[in-house]
Structures are given as structure tokens and as C-alpha cells.
Design an enzyme around this catalytic site. Sequence first.
Site, PDB file in Angstrom:
ATOM      1  N   ASP A 198      41.969  33.235   3.188  1.00 27.02           N
ATOM      2  CA  ASP A 198      41.421  31.893   3.011  1.00 27.02           C
ATOM      3  C   ASP A 198      42.504  30.819   2.984  1.00 27.02           C
ATOM      4  OD1 ASP A 198      38.810  32.710   2.995  1.00 27.02           O
ATOM      5  OD2 ASP A 198      38.614  32.738   0.817  1.00 27.02           O
ATOM      6  N   ARG A 229      37.276  30.866  12.361  1.00 29.92           N
ATOM      7  CA  ARG A 229      38.346  29.971  11.913  1.00 29.92           C
ATOM      8  C   ARG A 229      39.565  29.977  12.840  1.00 29.92           C
ATOM      9  NH1 ARG A 229      37.914  30.893   5.299  1.00 29.92           N
ATOM     10  NH2 ARG A 229      36.174  29.438   5.022  1.00 29.92           N
TER      11      ARG A 229
END
Length: 412
Positions: free
Chosen positions: A291, A322
Site C-alpha cells: 500500500d 494501481r
Amino acid sequence: MTYHIKASARAMRSAAIRLPSSKSISNRILILNALSEHPCKISNLSDCDDTAVMQYALRTGESHVDVGAAGTAMRFLTAYLSGRQGRWTLTGTERMKNRPIKMLVDALRTAGAKIEYTEKAGFPPLQIEGKRLQGGEIRLDGSVSSQYISALLMIAPRMDDGLKLHLTGNPVSKPYLRLTVQLMRRFGATVLENGQTFTVPPQQYTPVPFTVEADWSAASYWYEIAALSECAEIELSGLSSDSLQGDAAIVPLFDRLGVETVFTPQGVTLRRKQRVRHHHTMVCDFTDIPDMAQTFAVTCAALDIPFFFSGLQSLRIKETDRLSALVNELRKFGYRPEARDGSILAWDGSRGEADGMPVVATYEDHRMAMSFAPMAMRFAEGIRMDNIEVVSKSYPGFREDLRKAGFVVTKV
């Protein structure tokens, strides 16, 4: 909604920020407390969207649960409801309906669960017929998502035969797995570890009153702001050096980027050290802290530090892909990173022409919004961002905290 974000001179100096509570801890504690015979008081729960969804589902007991974009809630509730008497439907946003869950469902079926797909095989929505689970022995690929593992471990004490879970491959996000095990032990559960095998006997949880600590993931965006400042001093309350959270690993990484961390009784103070001159590529394996990849990719690009980041295989099944999103949005600022092999993001320092006034797309991903917002410090006229409201998923007060720190955030 499009917003204009601009950094005033004050944004380069000081701020005192009260961070949100940890979403990762909050959502795990809510499940553990719900599995306990006598739930205890939990203090300082996160006020983010993901935790609100979890609380609502556990409190109301409604048979139809829409988790929205909350991936943690989808995985944890799939396991929890599988072992609870009743019929349940779990659904979410269109993106959620394209986030795979087959591996977790297959594992739960092995343990005795009755789960069906109502639309596309391998993906939500799910129809769950909850009942007591037998448990037993399960093998699971740990290289895909630690949330699958955490979901199984947390319900394991309530299985008739307990659970022996063998992980194959190289498990990702190990700190999140350690967090789950530590919290289970805080609630009185026995969890035995032997290499990549976890054994959890059938037992009762014994909950204790619990106060959730501040969120290290949220802190990372203030570390980014400090790194991009000339002379910052930022106070972040509620953090500690003995945190349970794996994202506390950002401390030595940001030290390499010139941000000093001073622990205080109230939290931490970030200070901008003399600017670090990098002559080499920053190399980092993000397998344990995926993350944080967006934060570091944007920070390094803004500081003109080439990077080679690996261990990013789980980024493709997050709120968005992402890896692709980072490549797309960094290119708007003239940077030319490349995604490789589904697990690597690299930038050799090459630049192209930037958009005149970049408009950052957030892809319904809170971390895209928060990692790119500090980029306004590198452009005199600031940047524009679509749907910054998505930060409510984990950090509802982010926009207001930016304003407190001297950023100007206005609707276009």
C-alpha cells in the site's frame, strides 16, 4: 467533482495533524469482537467508509450487505458470514464485482462453507448459506492477498475441528498477517506457527477492552509532504515506535529521502533534513508494504530520484490496477515509468512533456488521491484532481487536514 490543489508557502513549513485511527486494526478487531461470546468495548475506531460498512453489517445483521468499494469488508465478511447461521448476499461496486475472490471461496468450501456466485464465477456478488464450519486442513497460495489468509485465520477458532493452514508461494503483506495473529492472541486465541503453516485449535475468544492506534498508512502522505518540503516540521499524533502496523516500516525508507522521525510521548515529529543528493536508483521490495508503493513512486518522481520497485503483484487487484494507474498519472507530469511483469514499477529518470495543468484521475482509489495531492508542491499553479472525495474510504479528514497545513483545496 474536480478540485484545484495548490500549496501556499506555509505548506512548506509546519503542521500539527491528528491522524485517523488504523483501518486495518479497526476492521480486524470488529470481526474478532463479533466472534466473541461476550464482546468488549472498542475505543477510537476508524471513522472511514470501510470501517463504517463493517460496523453496519455486523450490527444490523441484514441479509443483503453492500460493502461498496471496501475490499477488506468483502473478504472478512465472506468468511465471517460463512460460519454464521442464515442466508446472506454480499455485493459491492462494479469494481468490487471484478476483484477476484475465488481463492478464498474455494478455501472456505473446503472447510465446509456453502457459497455460490450470483453473477460471474470467481467474483462477487456472493450468496452465502451460513452454518457451522467443519474446518480441517487447507492449502492456500499466499502470494495473492494476505486478506484471504487473515479472513480464514480469524474464523478458525470457531470451526469444529479448528484449522491447519498451509501457505504456498511467497506470502505478500506479511506484516498484515502478523497483525492478524497478534490481535487474535490479544483476544485469547492460540495460534501455532511452523514456517508457513498455521495451526488454530477450536476455542473461544476472550476479548479485552481495546483502543485502536493511529494509522501509519495515513501518516505516509505527511512523510511525503515533508520530503517535498524545503524545511518542514510536522507533528503527527497517536503513532508509536512499537506499533502493530507493518506500514511503520516507512520510517527508515523516508529517512533515505531526507525525512527524520522523532518519536515523542504524543506521536512523532517529522523534520526535513538537509536535502539528500541521490546518485543512484532507489531500490525497494514492497512485498510486505504494497500500500506504500504509490506514496514512494510519486515522492521519488517529484524529487527526481529514479526508482526500481518490486513486490507489487498484489497492486493489480486493489481498488484499481494501481500499477497501470501510476504509470498513467505520472506520465501526465512528464515522468516515464514502466510497469513490468505484473510486479515491478521502474523509472530511469527519463522525462517527456508534462500537461499544462495536470488533472489527476483517482480511479475510485483513495491512495491514488492522497499520494498525488502533495505533487501540488512541485507546481507553482498547483494541480487538479478528479473525485478527491474518495479519500473517505480510509481518511475522511484528509482534505481538511491539507487545508490546516496550508494547502488551498477548492472546487473547480
